[in-house]
Design a protein around this motif. Structure first.
Motif, PDB file in Angstrom:
ATOM      1  N   LEU A   1      55.974  50.425  57.841  1.00  0.00           N
ATOM      2  CA  LEU A   1      54.874  51.126  58.497  1.00  0.00           C
ATOM      3  C   LEU A   1      53.367  50.343  57.410  1.00  0.00           C
ATOM      4  O   LEU A   1      52.211  50.536  58.027  1.00  0.00           O
ATOM      5  N   MET A   2      54.052  50.424  56.132  1.00  0.00           N
ATOM      6  CA  MET A   2      52.246  49.552  55.692  1.00  0.00           C
ATOM      7  C   MET A   2      51.614  48.572  56.135  1.00  0.00           C
ATOM      8  O   MET A   2      50.326  48.072  55.875  1.00  0.00           O
ATOM      9  N   ALA A   3      52.445  47.358  56.942  1.00  0.00           N
ATOM     10  CA  ALA A   3      52.436  46.483  57.144  1.00  0.00           C
ATOM     11  C   ALA A   3      51.913  46.786  58.284  1.00  0.00           C
ATOM     12  O   ALA A   3      50.494  46.317  58.705  1.00  0.00           O
ATOM     13  N   GLU A   4      51.778  47.471  58.888  1.00  0.00           N
ATOM     14  CA  GLU A   4      51.661  48.198  60.820  1.00  0.00           C
ATOM     15  C   GLU A   4      50.305  48.649  59.642  1.00  0.00           C
ATOM     16  O   GLU A   4      48.934  48.343  61.091  1.00  0.00           O
ATOM     17  N   ALA A   5      50.108  49.194  59.491  1.00  0.00           N
ATOM     18  CA  ALA A   5      48.709  50.750  59.294  1.00  0.00           C
ATOM     19  C   ALA A   5      47.580  49.518  58.178  1.00  0.00           C
ATOM     20  O   ALA A   5      46.192  49.918  59.179  1.00  0.00           O
ATOM     21  N   THR A   6      48.027  48.727  57.398  1.00  0.00           N
ATOM     22  CA  THR A   6      47.015  47.981  57.140  1.00  0.00           C
ATOM     23  C   THR A   6      46.268  46.906  58.164  1.00  0.00           C
ATOM     24  O   THR A   6      45.106  46.153  58.190  1.00  0.00           O
ATOM     25  N   ASP A   7      47.515  46.534  58.659  1.00  0.00           N
ATOM     26  CA  ASP A   7      47.184  45.496  59.773  1.00  0.00           C
ATOM     27  C   ASP A   7      46.014  45.789  60.807  1.00  0.00           C
ATOM     28  O   ASP A   7      44.903  45.631  61.229  1.00  0.00           O
ATOM     29  N   SER A   8      46.230  47.254  61.411  1.00  0.00           N
ATOM     30  CA  SER A   8      45.956  48.042  62.201  1.00  0.00           C
ATOM     31  C   SER A   8      43.919  48.665  61.784  1.00  0.00           C
ATOM     32  O   SER A   8      43.135  48.056  62.236  1.00  0.00           O
ATOM     33  N   VAL A   9      44.292  49.202  60.162  1.00  0.00           N
ATOM     34  CA  VAL A   9      43.120  48.997  59.791  1.00  0.00           C
ATOM     35  C   VAL A   9      41.812  48.132  59.330  1.00  0.00           C
ATOM     36  O   VAL A   9      40.851  47.782  59.691  1.00  0.00           O
ATOM     37  N   ALA A  10      42.521  46.880  59.248  1.00  0.00           N
ATOM     38  CA  ALA A  10      41.710  45.932  59.133  1.00  0.00           C
ATOM     39  C   ALA A  10      40.927  45.144  60.131  1.00  0.00           C
ATOM     40  O   ALA A  10      39.733  44.666  60.337  1.00  0.00           O
ATOM     41  N   ASP A  11      42.119  45.569  61.225  1.00  0.00           N
ATOM     42  CA  ASP A  11      41.126  45.133  62.844  1.00  0.00           C
ATOM     43  C   ASP A  11      39.694  45.954  62.441  1.00  0.00           C
ATOM     44  O   ASP A  11      38.697  45.194  63.301  1.00  0.00           O
ATOM     45  N   GLU A  12      40.379  47.228  62.561  1.00  0.00           N
ATOM     46  CA  GLU A  12      39.142  47.616  62.779  1.00  0.00           C
ATOM     47  C   GLU A  12      37.998  47.449  62.033  1.00  0.00           C
ATOM     48  O   GLU A  12      36.585  47.441  62.411  1.00  0.00           O
ATOM     49  N   VAL A  13      38.098  47.467  60.878  1.00  0.00           N
ATOM     50  CA  VAL A  13      37.069  47.678  59.933  1.00  0.00           C
ATOM     51  C   VAL A  13      36.536  46.433  59.696  1.00  0.00           C
ATOM     52  O   VAL A  13      35.041  45.646  59.170  1.00  0.00           O
ATOM     53  N   GLY A  14      37.223  45.010  60.031  1.00  0.00           N
ATOM     54  CA  GLY A  14      36.634  43.663  59.907  1.00  0.00           C
ATOM     55  C   GLY A  14      37.260  42.853  58.604  1.00  0.00           C
ATOM     56  O   GLY A  14      35.896  41.979  58.225  1.00  0.00           O
ATOM     57  N   PHE A  15      38.231  43.117  57.745  1.00  0.00           N
ATOM     58  CA  PHE A  15      38.007  42.774  56.217  1.00  0.00           C
ATOM     59  C   PHE A  15      39.512  43.309  56.065  1.00  0.00           C
ATOM     60  O   PHE A  15      40.497  43.680  56.811  1.00  0.00           O
ATOM     61  N   ASP A  16      39.875  42.231  55.267  1.00  0.00           N
ATOM     62  CA  ASP A  16      41.312  41.795  54.477  1.00  0.00           C
ATOM     63  C   ASP A  16      42.165  42.860  53.858  1.00  0.00           C
ATOM     64  O   ASP A  16      40.612  43.360  52.921  1.00  0.00           O
ATOM     65  N   ILE A  17      42.701  43.744  54.293  1.00  0.00           N
ATOM     66  CA  ILE A  17      43.465  45.086  54.043  1.00  0.00           C
ATOM     67  C   ILE A  17      45.145  43.820  53.453  1.00  0.00           C
ATOM     68  O   ILE A  17      45.759  44.072  54.566  1.00  0.00           O
TER      69      ILE A  17
END
Ligand SMILES: C=C(OP(=O)(O)O)C(=O)O
Ligand SMILES: [Mg+2]
Length: 403
Positions: free
Chosen positions: A211-227
């Motif tokens: 869940l963490m891997a998916e959520a951080t990747d998905s928000v990173a794509d939205e905001v345009g920086f590395d999470i």
């Protein structure tokens, strides 16, 4: 400089609904500061002692307040804190309580800032602070001692390492928290929240990693920086000394297996941060793990170091960890917390300023993080007592704070 004229102590509520100590410090020139002690649930064995709040207040009124009022200059934080230590007379604040001590110590710093008219972070850190900001580590899934029947690992922390500023970082962590909620809903997994506002689903840790891997990747794509993300394993809480093993929901791991497991997780998930991967007495285990992965992640000691310079010094000598969690109430005064940060930085350890699971609306740690130039702060992702600090960081970044 102006003398402390009055110290008022009272009991107030913390975020768990427990009573805690709040202090007001008033100065002869009319300066005012107020601060409240936080409280841990997964407390380290070597922390300074938190007393029942009514006992802590009674004892501080008897021993500490008379030594402060009319006698100590409020801007001399070292003297305020030395006076608290002398009034207590023990190594661990077991006489007046670390809860009374830290509340008074922090309130005095705010009163001093009030007198000078400087924001607290500048009073504590100097005129040139306020240019660098910590990356907030946001707890979004959690269990351990913070929630019953949830993950074995205590905290899964969003780490927006690529954020251009604090505000975007804080918003990113909240977005990851929201995204985890949506992913849980898609999987039909019900989840309440734990003590720090993280989701506390009854799932295996493996699923929380997904869940963490998916959520951080998905928000990173939205905001345009590395999470990235990280963990507080709170290893001391899961360590069974008798059997020398770490107890997870469905499995156990020996110390060697635990070190392998954590090292593998660091590589599999590119973890930015691993706190307390091992028991609070296991300097050797910390050193072995740091040897393996310390070049690519932070191996942070919380219960291991308890913000204590002597324990940190041992860790430095043994190569245990490369980062220290700094919780002022673990040691009792702001001076001690500063000393821990200083020793850490001198030795290449990264300080992470931290909240406790039981918190109040007090914002001192946001200022402490900016004042010390700490690279990270751990203070939750959502919830009023957490957003109090996060929103304060946003205000400091905008440079409008006058608290
Ligand atoms: C914040 C934490 O929890 P607690 O305050 O319960 O120690 C922690 O373990 O890092
Ligand atoms: Mg911890």
């Amino acid at each position: 400089m102006t003398l402390v004229s009055e110290v008022r102590l009272r009991q107030v509520l913390d975020s768990r609904g427990n009573r805690t100590v709040e202090a007001d410090v008033v100065t002869e020139s009319g300066g005012f500061g107020r601060a409240a002690a936080p409280s841990g649930a997964s407390t380290g064995e070597y922390e300074a002692i938190e007393l029942d709040p009514s006992e802590a207040i009674a004892s501080a009124r008897e021993h500490a307040v008379p030594r402060l009022e009319g006698k100590v200059f409020v801007g001399d934080q070292r003297d305020v804190d030395r006076t608290l230590r002398a009034a207590d007379g023990t190594d661990d604040f077991s006489e007046i309580g670390a809860n009374s001590a830290v509340a008074i110590s922090m309130a005095a710093s705010k009163a001093a800032a009030d007198v000078t008219g400087a924001p607290l972070y500048q009073h504590l850190g100097g005129a040139f602070r306020g240019e660098e900001f910590p990356t907030p580590l946001g707890n979004v899934i959690g269990g351990g001692e913070h929630a019953a029947d949830a993950t074995a690992i205590q905290e899964f922390l969003s780490a927006p390492v690529g954020a251009p500023n604090v505000q975007d970082a804080v918003f990113a962590n909240a977005a990851v928290h929201q995204e985890v909620h949506d992913l849980l809903a898609e999987r039909d997994i019900a989840a309440g929240k734990g003590d720090e506002g993280a989701w506390a689903p009854s799932i295996e840790d493996d699923e929380a990693f997904e869940l963490m891997a998916e959520a951080t990747d998905s928000v990173a794509d939205e905001v345009g920086f590395d999470i990235k993300f990280g963990l507080d394993v709170a290893g001391a809480e899961m360590y069974d000394e008798d059997d020398d093993e770490y107890v997870y929901r469905e499995t156990t791991r020996s110390t060697d297996e635990q070190i392998e497991y954590i090292a593998d997780l660091v590589d599999e998930y590119d973890l930015a941060y691993v706190e307390d991967p091992l028991d609070e007495d296991d300097y050797a285990g910390f050193a072995e793990l740091t040897q393996k992965v310390g070049d690519r992640t932070l191996v942070c000691g919380d219960d291991l170091f308890v913000t204590n310079v002597e324990r940190l010094q041992t860790g430095i000598e043994r190569g245990a960890g490369n980062s220290i969690l700094v919780k002022p109430n673990q040691i009792g005064t702001l001076s001690d917390a500063f000393d821990a940060v200083e020793l850490a930085v001198e030795n290449g350890y990264r300080p992470v300023i931290s909240h406790r699971s039981g918190e109040t609306e007090d914002t001192t740690i946001a200022h402490l993080a900016v004042a010390t130039g700490a690279p990270y702060i751990k203070t939750g992702a959502v919830g009023g007592e957490r957003t109090a600090k996060l929103n304060e960081l946003i205000r400091i970044e905008q440079n409008v704070s006058r608290l």
